[in-house]
Design a protein around this motif. Structure first.
Motif, PDB file in Angstrom:
ATOM      1  N   THR A 196      10.334   3.315 -12.609  1.00 16.37           N
ATOM      2  CA  THR A 196       8.836   2.841 -12.101  1.00 16.37           C
ATOM      3  C   THR A 196       8.394   1.116 -12.282  1.00 16.37           C
ATOM      4  O   THR A 196       8.108   1.070 -11.724  1.00 16.37           O
ATOM      5  CB  THR A 196       7.652   3.847 -12.167  1.00 16.37           C
ATOM      6  N   SER A 228      11.521   8.380  -4.921  1.00 17.89           N
ATOM      7  CA  SER A 228      10.749   9.289  -4.291  1.00 17.89           C
ATOM      8  C   SER A 228       9.803   9.537  -5.368  1.00 17.89           C
ATOM      9  O   SER A 228       9.218   9.841  -5.796  1.00 17.89           O
ATOM     10  CB  SER A 228      10.579   9.302  -3.170  1.00 17.89           C
ATOM     11  N   MET A 229      11.160  10.388  -5.652  1.00 16.03           N
ATOM     12  CA  MET A 229      10.819  11.792  -6.485  1.00 16.03           C
ATOM     13  C   MET A 229      10.605  11.563  -8.225  1.00 16.03           C
ATOM     14  O   MET A 229       9.989  11.537  -8.871  1.00 16.03           O
ATOM     15  CB  MET A 229      12.196  12.548  -6.899  1.00 16.03           C
ATOM     16  N   LYS A 232       6.822   9.890  -7.793  1.00 21.27           N
ATOM     17  CA  LYS A 232       5.918  11.489  -7.660  1.00 21.27           C
ATOM     18  C   LYS A 232       5.703  11.817  -9.037  1.00 21.27           C
ATOM     19  O   LYS A 232       4.825  12.251  -9.145  1.00 21.27           O
ATOM     20  CB  LYS A 232       6.571  12.169  -6.734  1.00 21.27           C
ATOM     21  N   GLU A 233       6.872  12.149  -9.893  1.00 23.57           N
ATOM     22  CA  GLU A 233       6.361  13.037 -10.822  1.00 23.57           C
ATOM     23  C   GLU A 233       6.746  11.583 -12.406  1.00 23.57           C
ATOM     24  O   GLU A 233       5.679  12.577 -13.171  1.00 23.57           O
ATOM     25  CB  GLU A 233       8.520  12.720 -12.086  1.00 23.57           C
ATOM     26  N   THR A 235       4.157   8.711 -11.878  1.00 30.10           N
ATOM     27  CA  THR A 235       3.023   8.539 -11.139  1.00 30.10           C
ATOM     28  C   THR A 235       1.758   9.422 -10.137  1.00 30.10           C
ATOM     29  O   THR A 235       0.391   8.859  -9.853  1.00 30.10           O
ATOM     30  CB  THR A 235       3.019   7.175 -10.310  1.00 30.10           C
ATOM     31  N   GLY A 236       2.853  10.765  -9.849  1.00 35.01           N
ATOM     32  CA  GLY A 236       2.009  11.502  -9.062  1.00 35.01           C
ATOM     33  C   GLY A 236       1.676  11.071  -7.710  1.00 35.01           C
ATOM     34  O   GLY A 236       1.723  11.570  -6.715  1.00 35.01           O
ATOM     35  N   LYS A 237       2.635  10.088  -7.310  1.00 35.58           N
ATOM     36  CA  LYS A 237       2.059   9.265  -5.341  1.00 35.58           C
ATOM     37  C   LYS A 237       3.572   8.908  -5.557  1.00 35.58           C
ATOM     38  O   LYS A 237       4.773   8.258  -5.988  1.00 35.58           O
ATOM     39  CB  LYS A 237       1.449   7.904  -5.820  1.00 35.58           C
ATOM     40  N   SER A 238       4.238   9.423  -3.749  1.00 38.51           N
ATOM     41  CA  SER A 238       5.166   9.343  -3.197  1.00 38.51           C
ATOM     42  C   SER A 238       5.783   7.343  -3.121  1.00 38.51           C
ATOM     43  O   SER A 238       4.034   6.758  -3.618  1.00 38.51           O
ATOM     44  CB  SER A 238       5.073   9.884  -1.912  1.00 38.51           C
ATOM     45  N   ARG A 241       3.030   5.808  -0.369  1.00 36.82           N
ATOM     46  CA  ARG A 241       1.925   6.069  -0.649  1.00 36.82           C
ATOM     47  C   ARG A 241       1.914   4.955  -1.268  1.00 36.82           C
ATOM     48  O   ARG A 241       1.005   3.908  -0.981  1.00 36.82           O
ATOM     49  CB  ARG A 241       1.632   7.217  -1.539  1.00 36.82           C
ATOM     50  N   TRP A 242       2.845   4.247  -2.442  1.00 32.45           N
ATOM     51  CA  TRP A 242       2.647   3.095  -3.609  1.00 32.45           C
ATOM     52  C   TRP A 242       2.535   1.983  -2.373  1.00 32.45           C
ATOM     53  O   TRP A 242       1.806   1.033  -2.360  1.00 32.45           O
ATOM     54  CB  TRP A 242       3.543   3.489  -4.322  1.00 32.45           C
TER      55      TRP A 242
END
Length: 295
Positions: A196, A228-229, A232-233, A235-238, A241-242
């Motif tokens: 990340t 993306s997984m 999402k895990e 940060t909570g955002k895809s 979206r980032w």
């Protein structure tokens, strides 16, 4: 005392506060924040040096998309290019803030002398520093002294007084900070957190020219689906979206430059045409690029 608008210094502050300023180059402000219900503020890229001393309460924020909790007795150092987003603050949050415009720093000897005493990158990576009660009280007095100097606008040598006062303030702050450098350590990240972090650094570097998840996944030697997984895990955002959030931030920063046309901004951010840029910007902000400029 003056009212401080959201666009003057802290766009991420959804309230007004009072401040003393020298030609908008040196600003000492007081912050008394309320809670942000429902959603956090939008991220903002800093273009000044800022030091925030938390006196009471707590504020939660992200800095370059890394979460921080800043309680009373902590100093937060914000460097130019930091991306800050306030998440939530307690009802009793109270802080003092010094904001130094880059133009002021470039025009005097302050930065060169203080930089020799501090390791810039150490504090860029470790922006939140805990102070003792005595150190907090001392620096608060330094804030108040600088504020008093700014008020003396009829002084015959006003600019020199301000420069010397800022110099003295930064040296007092540096005197405390030099004792902290040896205690700094690099945070330990899990593999997913490290991915990340690497993605965010790549995104900050390339968001203006590369808008597809595949570009970043290739750079990290992983699949777009796995990237993306992970995001999402963690940060909570895809990933999409980032990319949209950072690209929107870059667009807002460029639109603030009055000499840049909307077409030039669209070209710089690698959109196919001005219409595509306008649709993207309105989708993510609710405003057209021109409406954003007017606001």
């Amino acid at each position: 005392m003056h009212k401080l608008s959201r666009t003057d210094v802290f766009e991420w502050m959804d309230y007004l506060t009072v401040y003393e300023t020298y030609e908008n180059l040196v600003t000492v402000a007081g912050i008394q924040a309320g809670r942000y219900p429902g959603e956090s503020s939008l991220p903002v890229r800093m273009n000044q040096f800022s030091a925030i001393l938390a006196l009471r309460g707590t504020v939660r924020m992200s800095l370059d998309y890394i979460p921080y909790t800043v309680p009373a007795g902590h100093l937060l150092l914000l460097m130019p290019s930091h991306i800050i987003q306030i998440v939530e603050s307690s009802d009793d949050f109270d802080a003092k803030v010094l904001v130094l415009n880059k133009g002021f720093l470039d025009g005097c000897e302050v930065r060169k002398h203080v930089a020799s005493a501090l390791d810039y990158m150490q504090f860029y990576k470790n922006p939140c520093i805990e102070f003792t009660p005595g150190e907090t009280a001392h620096l608060e007095r330094c804030f108040l002294l600088l504020e008093e100097k700014i008020k003396k606008r009829t002084h015959a040598f006003y600019r020199d007084v301000i420069q010397n006062s800022v110099f003295a303030f930064l040296l007092e702050m540096a005197n405390i900070l030099v004792s902290r450098i040896d205690s700094f350590s690099r945070p330990v990240f899990s593999r997913k957190e490290e991915l990340t972090n690497q993605f965010v650094q790549l995104l900050l570097q390339h968001a203006g020219t590369h808008h597809l998840v595949t570009f970043y996944a290739d750079k990290l030697n992983i699949t777009p689906q796995y990237l993306s997984m992970v995001l999402k895990e963690v940060t909570g955002k895809s990933a999409n979206r980032w990319i949209d959030d950072v690209l929107t931030l870059e667009a807002k920063t460029l639109l603030k430059a009055p000499r840049s046309t909307v077409q030039q901004v669209a070209d710089k951010l690698n959109f196919s045409d001005q219409s595509a840029f306008g649709k993207f910007f309105k989708k993510n902000t609710g405003l057209s690029p021109r409406e954003y400029r007017k606001s």
